[in-house]
Enzyme design. Structure first.
Site, PDB file in Angstrom:
ATOM      1  N   HIS A 162       0.835  -1.206   0.000  1.00  0.00           N
ATOM      2  CA  HIS A 162       0.000   0.000   0.000  1.00  0.00           C
ATOM      3  C   HIS A 162       0.869   1.255   0.000  1.00  0.00           C
ATOM      4  O   HIS A 162       0.631   2.191  -0.785  1.00  0.00           O
ATOM      5  CB  HIS A 162      -0.907  -0.036   1.234  1.00  0.00           C
ATOM      6  CG  HIS A 162      -1.711   1.203   1.460  1.00  0.00           C
ATOM      7  ND1 HIS A 162      -3.053   1.282   1.184  1.00  0.00           N
ATOM      8  CD2 HIS A 162      -1.362   2.430   1.941  1.00  0.00           C
ATOM      9  CE1 HIS A 162      -3.497   2.496   1.484  1.00  0.00           C
ATOM     10  NE2 HIS A 162      -2.484   3.207   1.946  1.00  0.00           N
ATOM     11  N   GLU A 163       1.888   1.267   0.866  1.00  0.00           N
ATOM     12  CA  GLU A 163       2.757   2.442   0.935  1.00  0.00           C
ATOM     13  C   GLU A 163       3.593   2.614  -0.333  1.00  0.00           C
ATOM     14  O   GLU A 163       3.834   3.730  -0.778  1.00  0.00           O
ATOM     15  CB  GLU A 163       3.661   2.358   2.166  1.00  0.00           C
ATOM     16  CG  GLU A 163       2.911   2.392   3.490  1.00  0.00           C
ATOM     17  CD  GLU A 163       1.966   3.576   3.592  1.00  0.00           C
ATOM     18  OE1 GLU A 163       2.322   4.674   3.137  1.00  0.00           O
ATOM     19  OE2 GLU A 163       0.858   3.406   4.113  1.00  0.00           O
ATOM     20  N   HIS A 165       1.953   4.582  -3.023  1.00  0.00           N
ATOM     21  CA  HIS A 165       2.095   6.036  -2.898  1.00  0.00           C
ATOM     22  C   HIS A 165       3.425   6.502  -3.498  1.00  0.00           C
ATOM     23  O   HIS A 165       3.498   7.583  -4.104  1.00  0.00           O
ATOM     24  CB  HIS A 165       2.020   6.450  -1.434  1.00  0.00           C
ATOM     25  CG  HIS A 165       0.656   6.315  -0.824  1.00  0.00           C
ATOM     26  ND1 HIS A 165      -0.468   6.876  -1.383  1.00  0.00           N
ATOM     27  CD2 HIS A 165       0.234   5.672   0.290  1.00  0.00           C
ATOM     28  CE1 HIS A 165      -1.524   6.605  -0.627  1.00  0.00           C
ATOM     29  NE2 HIS A 165      -1.126   5.875   0.391  1.00  0.00           N
ATOM     30  N   GLU A 219      -6.248   7.040  -0.954  1.00  0.00           N
ATOM     31  CA  GLU A 219      -6.171   5.834  -0.124  1.00  0.00           C
ATOM     32  C   GLU A 219      -6.949   4.680  -0.754  1.00  0.00           C
ATOM     33  O   GLU A 219      -6.509   3.531  -0.697  1.00  0.00           O
ATOM     34  CB  GLU A 219      -6.702   6.128   1.283  1.00  0.00           C
ATOM     35  CG  GLU A 219      -5.809   7.048   2.096  1.00  0.00           C
ATOM     36  CD  GLU A 219      -4.395   6.499   2.245  1.00  0.00           C
ATOM     37  OE1 GLU A 219      -4.248   5.303   2.539  1.00  0.00           O
ATOM     38  OE2 GLU A 219      -3.438   7.276   2.052  1.00  0.00           O
TER      39      GLU A 219
END
Length: 639
Positions: free
Chosen positions: A158-159, A162, A238
């Site tokens: 997930h990170e 980004h 998100e």
């Protein structure tokens, strides 16, 4: 939406943010002017108030952005982060490093610096920085203790989304924007407090006190609206990051499990953050402040879980809460129980193995690794000899190791390169680099060269700035030792140069490109000519066909003759800056054109795949370790 479309969307979002910021500033200035006019009825006072408000907002934003000039490291330190050492002995930290290294290699980016927020029992994480070269990933102690390996992988994936989708730079700009508006409110409050303190001695304190009150209220209202804007942007990013993490890992259980533990444990995802949590709340994996509604920076927890597991409901979460209240989960113990501590890894391809590839499939892989890339990354990390991994973690050995990757096998050229290293870094480093080069030649699969450099990068960028400057000079001297340099050696040297310089001054070097293909025909032609010549050095006719195949993809209406430069790969110095400034969607076509040129003979081998991956890295289009193969029967190049 692929990487290039994400980059274009991030650029548009950044432009919209600046527009909305300008409108917010204009609104705050006009409101302050109106308040000052009602109190003073003085045009001079209104003009002075306008100038003062603009100065306070502008200087406040510039100050906050400058304070984050070190990129991700500055954010992690402000939140109380502790760097994770490369040789950490704690099992939880070793597991974190292994997971992050696998994800980084699968993504085709340098391994980021790692931090742990030791005093945070909640489950949370964030990625921060201006680019992949200065990125850091930080996780809380709660995430390390409570998540099993699959769940930690989901959070890290997930990170990384980004990092790859261009969110980090936008996030840092949001911090600066909000701080500028906050300073207006703080300035009004400070003047108000001063006016109240001196009210008994100053007969004119009344109008000043009222004006300060107006400024403070307007400042806080502007900040309130800006925070609502920040929360809306964050929620959409998100949702995208959750979807990207699932696409990356090809399983929903890990990410869903992490979200369930956030909802089921008392600490949740709350973050103290040394007083900076609200400021960085839009960067976090989970809601750090517990806000809801318009101020929530993340979608509701149940909504995120149901997007991964549609049948999940609140009653199930309550049962998990009841069970974990008695016996909180232990991530490392779950690894042992579920068999996640060790997994079989697939075999690396043979050095001479070649595959058919489709340009569109390869461009779709850029910054969008899939399950196969994840498995290959695990194979790559596992295949790296432990002795070389130890060198990559050693601050004294990291520079000789990277220089050793650049040394040529030709003895005459190698002697010139050794002399260049000696001039810049001394005989000890030169001798160490030569010993490592001999070890690399004997033990290192060609596919492992770039991943080894990626593992070494976090240690390299911790060196003093002056030493890094000397190292970069040595890299360039090695690459240009006598002008006879292979394309891979040149590009690896260039990649190191780009990544180190961005890490030294991240805010200065990273920007979204806007140039169109029509303005860089010469650079396109030069890059394709060098690539075609490098892949077909003994066959000029084949090189010309490769060049035309790539040119047909990117400039089908232009007739630019094949003209390989006399100085070979060194001519590429003229193309990097213009090509890196391309619009993201134009970069997509460029990647496909390079694939067309490399695969013009119908196949791509490991060395050519690594060459393509290196070029993509220089142009900030990170490519996973192995290329996506073309379906059977698909045409992969034009005649």
């Amino acid at each position: 939406m692929n990487f290039f479309e994400h980059q274009a969307a991030a650029r548009r979002a950044s432009a919209r943010l600046m527009l909305l910021f300008a409108l917010a500033v204009a609104g705050v200035v006009l409101a302050v002017d109106a308040g000052v006019w009602l109190v003073t009825q003085s045009p001079k006072a209104v003009a002075l108030a306008s100038a003062a408000t603009l100065a306070v907002i502008g200087l406040g934003s510039l100050y906050r952005i400058a304070s984050l000039g070190d990129g991700g490291d500055a954010v992690a330190r402000q939140l109380g982060g502790t760097p994770v050492p490369e040789d950490a002995g704690e099992p939880a930290l070793r597991r974190l490093r292994n997971v992050v290294e696998e994800v980084a290699i699968a993504s085709g980016v340098p391994v980021p610096r790692l931090y742990v927020l030791e005093d945070e029992p909640g489950i949370n994480a964030f990625a921060a920085g201006y680019s992949a070269s200065d990125a850091v990933v930080a996780v809380t102690r709660g995430a390390l203790d409570r998540l099993n390996r699959d769940e930690l992988q989901g959070v890290i994936a997930h990170e990384f989304s980004h990092i790859l989708n261009g969110d980090m730079r936008l996030n840092l700009r949001l911090v600066g924007v909000l701080f500028g508006l906050l300073v207006v409110a703080l300035a009004g409050r400070r003047v108000l407090e001063g006016a109240r303190f001196s009210g008994g001695r100053n007969r004119n304190a009344g109008p000043i006190l009222l004006a300060a009150l107006v400024v403070m209220v307007i400042g806080y209202l502007g900040l309130l609206l800006a925070r609502i804007l920040k929360a809306g942007i964050s929620r959409s990013r998100e949702r995208l990051a959750d979807a990207s993490a699932v696409q990356f890992t090809r399983q929903t259980a890990g990410l869903a499990g992490a979200l369930k533990k956030i909802g089921g444990l008392q600490a949740g995802s709350r973050l103290d953050g040394h007083g900076h949590t609200e400021e960085v709340s839009h960067m976090l994996f989970g809601e750090g402040m517990g806000f809801s509604g318009l101020f929530a920076t993340h979608p509701p927890l149940l909504e995120r879980i149901r997007a991964l597991e549609p049948g999940f409901d609140g009653a199930q979460l309550e049962r998990l809460q009841a069970g974990w209240r008695m016996a909180p989960p232990d991530g490392l113990q779950e690894d042992l129980q579920l068999g996640l501590a060790a997994r079989d890894q697939p075999r690396l391809p043979d050095e001479g193995q070649a595959v058919a590839v489709a340009p569109g499939a390869v461009s779709a892989q850029v910054a969008r690794p899939g399950a196969d890339d994840w498995q290959r990354a695990g194979a790559i990390v596992g295949a790296l000899p432990e002795a070389l991994r130890d060198l990559a973690r050693d601050r004294q050995a990291v520079m000789p190791l990277l220089l050793a990757l650049l040394l040529d096998t030709d003895e005459a050229l190698q002697a010139n390169q050794q002399a260049a290293i000696t001039r810049h870094l001394g005989e000890v480093v030169a001798a160490h680099a030569l010993r490592i080069h001999q070890q690399l030649t004997a033990d290192l699969h060609p596919m492992l060269r770039l991943p080894l450099a990626a593992l070494a990068f976090p240690v390299l960028r911790r060196q003093p700035r002056a030493q890094l400057d000397v190292f970069l000079a040595a890299v360039q001297a090695v690459v240009r030792a006598d002008g006879r340099v292979s394309l891979f050696e040149y590009c690896l040297g260039k990649l190191l140069d780009v990544q180190v310089r961005e890490a030294l001054a991240p805010a200065r070097h990273v920007q979204f490109g806007r140039r169109k293909p029509g303005g860089v025909q010469r650079e396109f032609a030069l890059l394709l000519a060098v690539v075609a010549q490098a892949g077909n050095a003994d066959d000029p006719a084949a090189a010309r066909r490769a060049y035309l195949a790539g040119l047909q993809r990117i400039l089908p209406r232009d007739h630019l003759p094949y003209a390989p430069p006399a100085d070979g790969v060194l001519a590429l110095e003229a193309v990097w800056a213009p090509l890196d400034a391309l619009d993201p969607l134009a970069k997509q076509v460029l990647v496909e054109a390079i694939v067309d040129a490399i695969a013009s003979n119908g196949r791509v081998n490991v060395a050519e795949a690594e060459l393509l991956r290196t070029i993509c890295g220089v142009l900030h289009c990170p490519l996973p370790p192995m290329l996506e193969t073309a379906p059977a029967g698909e045409r992969i190049s034009r005649p």
